[in-house]
Design a protein around this motif. Structure first.
Motif, PDB file in Angstrom:
ATOM      1  N   THR A 347      11.241  -0.253 -16.301  1.00  0.00           N
ATOM      2  CA  THR A 347      12.537  -0.173 -15.612  1.00  0.00           C
ATOM      3  C   THR A 347      12.388  -0.774 -14.223  1.00  0.00           C
ATOM      4  N   VAL A 348      13.287  -1.687 -13.869  1.00  0.00           N
ATOM      5  CA  VAL A 348      13.230  -2.319 -12.551  1.00  0.00           C
ATOM      6  C   VAL A 348      14.215  -1.612 -11.627  1.00  0.00           C
ATOM      7  N   PRO A 349      13.720  -0.937 -10.592  1.00  0.00           N
ATOM      8  CA  PRO A 349      14.615  -0.276  -9.635  1.00  0.00           C
ATOM      9  C   PRO A 349      15.457  -1.327  -8.911  1.00  0.00           C
ATOM     10  N   ASP A 350      16.611  -0.936  -8.384  1.00  0.00           N
ATOM     11  CA  ASP A 350      17.402  -1.926  -7.659  1.00  0.00           C
ATOM     12  C   ASP A 350      17.060  -1.909  -6.175  1.00  0.00           C
ATOM     13  N   VAL A 351      17.775  -2.708  -5.425  1.00  0.00           N
ATOM     14  CA  VAL A 351      17.455  -2.905  -4.009  1.00  0.00           C
ATOM     15  C   VAL A 351      17.587  -1.603  -3.212  1.00  0.00           C
ATOM     16  N   GLU A 352      18.469  -0.688  -3.641  1.00  0.00           N
ATOM     17  CA  GLU A 352      18.659   0.559  -2.900  1.00  0.00           C
ATOM     18  C   GLU A 352      17.395   1.412  -2.872  1.00  0.00           C
ATOM     19  N   ALA A 353      16.668   1.431  -3.981  1.00  0.00           N
ATOM     20  CA  ALA A 353      15.424   2.211  -4.033  1.00  0.00           C
ATOM     21  C   ALA A 353      14.405   1.655  -3.041  1.00  0.00           C
ATOM     22  N   TYR A 354      14.278   0.335  -3.035  1.00  0.00           N
ATOM     23  CA  TYR A 354      13.349  -0.297  -2.089  1.00  0.00           C
ATOM     24  C   TYR A 354      13.792  -0.068  -0.648  1.00  0.00           C
ATOM     25  N   ASN A 355      15.099  -0.162  -0.398  1.00  0.00           N
ATOM     26  CA  ASN A 355      15.602   0.050   0.963  1.00  0.00           C
ATOM     27  C   ASN A 355      15.282   1.449   1.478  1.00  0.00           C
ATOM     28  N   CYS A 356      15.390   2.449   0.593  1.00  0.00           N
ATOM     29  CA  CYS A 356      15.051   3.833   0.976  1.00  0.00           C
ATOM     30  C   CYS A 356      13.591   3.933   1.408  1.00  0.00           C
ATOM     31  N   LEU A 357      12.710   3.343   0.589  1.00  0.00           N
ATOM     32  CA  LEU A 357      11.275   3.398   0.892  1.00  0.00           C
ATOM     33  C   LEU A 357      10.924   2.606   2.154  1.00  0.00           C
ATOM     34  N   ILE A 358      11.478   1.413   2.276  1.00  0.00           N
ATOM     35  CA  ILE A 358      11.220   0.585   3.458  1.00  0.00           C
ATOM     36  C   ILE A 358      11.693   1.305   4.716  1.00  0.00           C
ATOM     37  N   ASN A 359      12.874   1.881   4.648  1.00  0.00           N
ATOM     38  CA  ASN A 359      13.410   2.624   5.787  1.00  0.00           C
ATOM     39  C   ASN A 359      12.525   3.834   6.114  1.00  0.00           C
ATOM     40  N   GLY A 360      12.041   4.511   5.059  1.00  0.00           N
ATOM     41  CA  GLY A 360      11.149   5.664   5.261  1.00  0.00           C
ATOM     42  C   GLY A 360       9.874   5.281   5.995  1.00  0.00           C
ATOM     43  N   HIS A 361       9.266   4.176   5.566  1.00  0.00           N
ATOM     44  CA  HIS A 361       8.031   3.718   6.233  1.00  0.00           C
ATOM     45  C   HIS A 361       8.317   3.251   7.664  1.00  0.00           C
ATOM     46  N   CYS A 362       9.439   2.574   7.869  1.00  0.00           N
ATOM     47  CA  CYS A 362       9.782   2.091   9.208  1.00  0.00           C
ATOM     48  C   CYS A 362      10.000   3.246  10.174  1.00  0.00           C
ATOM     49  N   LYS A 363      10.609   4.328   9.693  1.00  0.00           N
ATOM     50  CA  LYS A 363      10.901   5.481  10.548  1.00  0.00           C
ATOM     51  C   LYS A 363       9.643   6.131  11.104  1.00  0.00           C
ATOM     52  N   ILE A 364       8.542   6.071  10.344  1.00  0.00           N
ATOM     53  CA  ILE A 364       7.301   6.705  10.817  1.00  0.00           C
ATOM     54  C   ILE A 364       6.305   5.661  11.332  1.00  0.00           C
ATOM     55  N   GLY A 365       6.837   4.445  11.582  1.00  0.00           N
ATOM     56  CA  GLY A 365       6.026   3.402  12.206  1.00  0.00           C
ATOM     57  C   GLY A 365       5.063   2.675  11.283  1.00  0.00           C
ATOM     58  N   GLU A 366       5.231   2.813   9.991  1.00  0.00           N
ATOM     59  CA  GLU A 366       4.347   2.134   9.032  1.00  0.00           C
ATOM     60  C   GLU A 366       4.959   0.792   8.609  1.00  0.00           C
ATOM     61  N   ILE A 367       5.066  -0.130   9.585  1.00  0.00           N
ATOM     62  CA  ILE A 367       5.714  -1.415   9.324  1.00  0.00           C
ATOM     63  C   ILE A 367       4.926  -2.259   8.322  1.00  0.00           C
ATOM     64  N   ASP A 368       3.598  -2.149   8.349  1.00  0.00           N
ATOM     65  CA  ASP A 368       2.783  -2.935   7.400  1.00  0.00           C
ATOM     66  C   ASP A 368       3.060  -2.520   5.958  1.00  0.00           C
ATOM     67  N   GLU A 369       3.212  -1.211   5.730  1.00  0.00           N
ATOM     68  CA  GLU A 369       3.535  -0.718   4.384  1.00  0.00           C
ATOM     69  C   GLU A 369       4.929  -1.186   3.970  1.00  0.00           C
ATOM     70  N   ALA A 370       5.839  -1.180   4.954  1.00  0.00           N
ATOM     71  CA  ALA A 370       7.209  -1.630   4.688  1.00  0.00           C
ATOM     72  C   ALA A 370       7.221  -3.105   4.298  1.00  0.00           C
ATOM     73  N   LEU A 371       6.417  -3.920   4.978  1.00  0.00           N
ATOM     74  CA  LEU A 371       6.346  -5.357   4.679  1.00  0.00           C
ATOM     75  C   LEU A 371       5.703  -5.610   3.321  1.00  0.00           C
ATOM     76  N   LYS A 372       4.739  -4.778   2.946  1.00  0.00           N
ATOM     77  CA  LYS A 372       4.131  -4.898   1.611  1.00  0.00           C
ATOM     78  C   LYS A 372       5.173  -4.653   0.525  1.00  0.00           C
ATOM     79  N   LEU A 373       5.996  -3.641   0.750  1.00  0.00           N
ATOM     80  CA  LEU A 373       7.068  -3.334  -0.203  1.00  0.00           C
ATOM     81  C   LEU A 373       8.059  -4.488  -0.283  1.00  0.00           C
ATOM     82  N   PHE A 374       8.361  -5.056   0.883  1.00  0.00           N
ATOM     83  CA  PHE A 374       9.298  -6.176   0.953  1.00  0.00           C
ATOM     84  C   PHE A 374       8.782  -7.354   0.119  1.00  0.00           C
TER      85      PHE A 374
END
Length: 428
Positions: A347-374
């Protein structure tokens, strides 16, 4: 003449249009001049295959051979043009028809009104309807229903209601489908009382609502928090012998969850299985969403497991709901695990699922993890949207990683996802 005409009739469903023209040429060689019936059959055949130009050629040939088109000829062409969305050409043909001394009938007008409504030209359709009545051509139930549906489609429900009243005054009564469309339109326009009154009128004077009508009413009432009336409709369905299907249950379960009556929603969920109605993915998604919204993430996972045991495959909505719930509680590790598990299951999640995770990592300063997800998004076929880019760019700017932020902004602009004004606000 009888034999050639019968042969022409036989071509009504013929795929090879060449045979039609061959037959016409053969008739001419034999000195047989096709009559209006023959031409009408040929025009109807080519029109039904969306060959409008060929139909026009036949009309031209018909006139050239001194065979005068009749109302059937014009109506066939008008209907074909309207079905193809070529309404202006159909209106020209109507004018030509009148010029030739042939007055349009109810079928001609109804075809044009339908064509105009399909391209959202309801005012012109209404004008034609008024002209029709003024020329002493009486509309029928199809004319009225077409116009009513057209006005509902563009959310002009007040005019639709007026037309329903006129329809009844003229001795025509809307069928169940038309009433259902009207009720749905009224609910969507926020006119809940009017919608419910039309429904009550149906139950008292007919036609009696069918399963679809009841479902529309239950859904509308639930959306506006009128749960008591929704329950009453639900029980009325059962009493009248109408099947309570999964759509009926889903609407009511969703209404209960939205009105903070999740316990009752779960009771109804249990009852639907006992009554032989199997929940589907939508049912589970509604309940999972309610659990996540109230912070019961572990119970949401239990529902997800029940889904799998029942052989139901989770979809993007399921994934988004639970991932969003986990991210809101700060549990990014489990959110990532769930994302990977869902991907492994195909099952391929849509962009909203990724946006939630990226936003979660960005909020706690984990920009590198967010970029990996991107970067992983496009690898699985998920296209980043404006929210994805702006979340990352905002965090990159705060982290003083301006080179990456500007590069991402250029990428965003290249994809047409940002205007110059937005770009200026981001860089400032």
């Amino acid at each position: 003449m009888a034999t050639p005409n019968l042969k022409t009739d036989g071509l009504g469903n013929e795929r090879d249009l060449c045979r039609i023209y061959s037959l016409l040429a053969e008739m001419e060689e034999m000195g047989i001049h096709p009559n209006v019936f023959t031409y009408n059959t040929l025009i109807k055949t080519v029109s039904s295959k969306c060959k409008i130009e060929e139909a026009h050629e036949l009309l031209h040939k018909m006139r050239k051979s001194h065979c005068i088109p009749n109302i059937v000829t014009y109506t066939i062409l008008i209907d074909a043009l309207c079905k193809k969305g070529r309404v202006d050409e159909a209106l020209v043909l109507l004018a030509q028809m009148i010029q030739d001394g042939i007055l349009p009938n109810t079928i001609s007008y109804s075809a044009l009104i339908n064509g105009l409504c399909k391209v959202d030209r309801e005012d012109e359709a209404l004008g034609l309807f008024v002209g029709m009545r003024n020329s002493h051509c009486s509309p029928n139930s199809i004319t009225y229903s077409t116009l009513i549906h057209g006005f509902i489609k563009v959310k002009r429900v007040n005019e639709a209601l007026v037309l329903v009243c006129k329809m009844i005054q003229d001795g025509y009564f809307p069928n169940t489908y038309t009433y259902t469309i009207l009720i749905d339109g009224l609910f969507k326009a926020g006119k809940t009382e009017e919608a419910y009154n039309v429904f009550v009128q149906m139950t008292e004077f007919g036609p009696f609502p069918d399963q679809v009508t009841f479902n529309v009413v239950i859904n509308g009432l639930c959306k506006y928090g009128q749960m008591d009336k929704a329950w009453e409709c639900f029980h009325n369905m059962s009493r009248k012998g109408l099947q309570l299907n999964v759509v009926t249950y889903n609407f009511l379960i969703a209404g209960l969850c939205q009105s903070n009556r999740a316990r009752k929603a779960f009771t109804l969920f249990s009852q639907m299985e006992e009554r032989g109605c199997l929940p589907n993915v939508v049912t589970y998604n509604i309940l999972i969403c309610a659990l996540c919204r109230t912070g019961h993430i572990s119970k949401a996972f239990q529902m997800l497991e029940i889904m799998r045991i029942k052989g139901l495959k989770s979809d993007a909505v399921t994934c988004n709901t639970i991932i969003s719930g986990l991210c809101k509680t700060g549990d990014l590790a489990n959110a990532r695990l769930l994302l990977n598990k869902i991907l492994d299951e195909g099952t391929v999640p849509d962009v909203e699922a990724y946006n939630c995770l990226i936003n979660g990592h960005c909020k706690i300063g984990e920009i590198d993890e967010a970029l990996k997800l991107f970067k992983s998004m496009e690898m699985v076929g998920v296209t980043p949207n404006v929210v994805t880019y702006t979340t990352l760019i905002d965090t990159l700017c705060k982290e003083d990683k301006l080179d990456i932020a500007l590069s991402m902004l250029d990428e965003m602009k290249a994809k047409g996802l940002v205007s110059n004004d937005i770009a200026l606000s981001i860089t400032n």
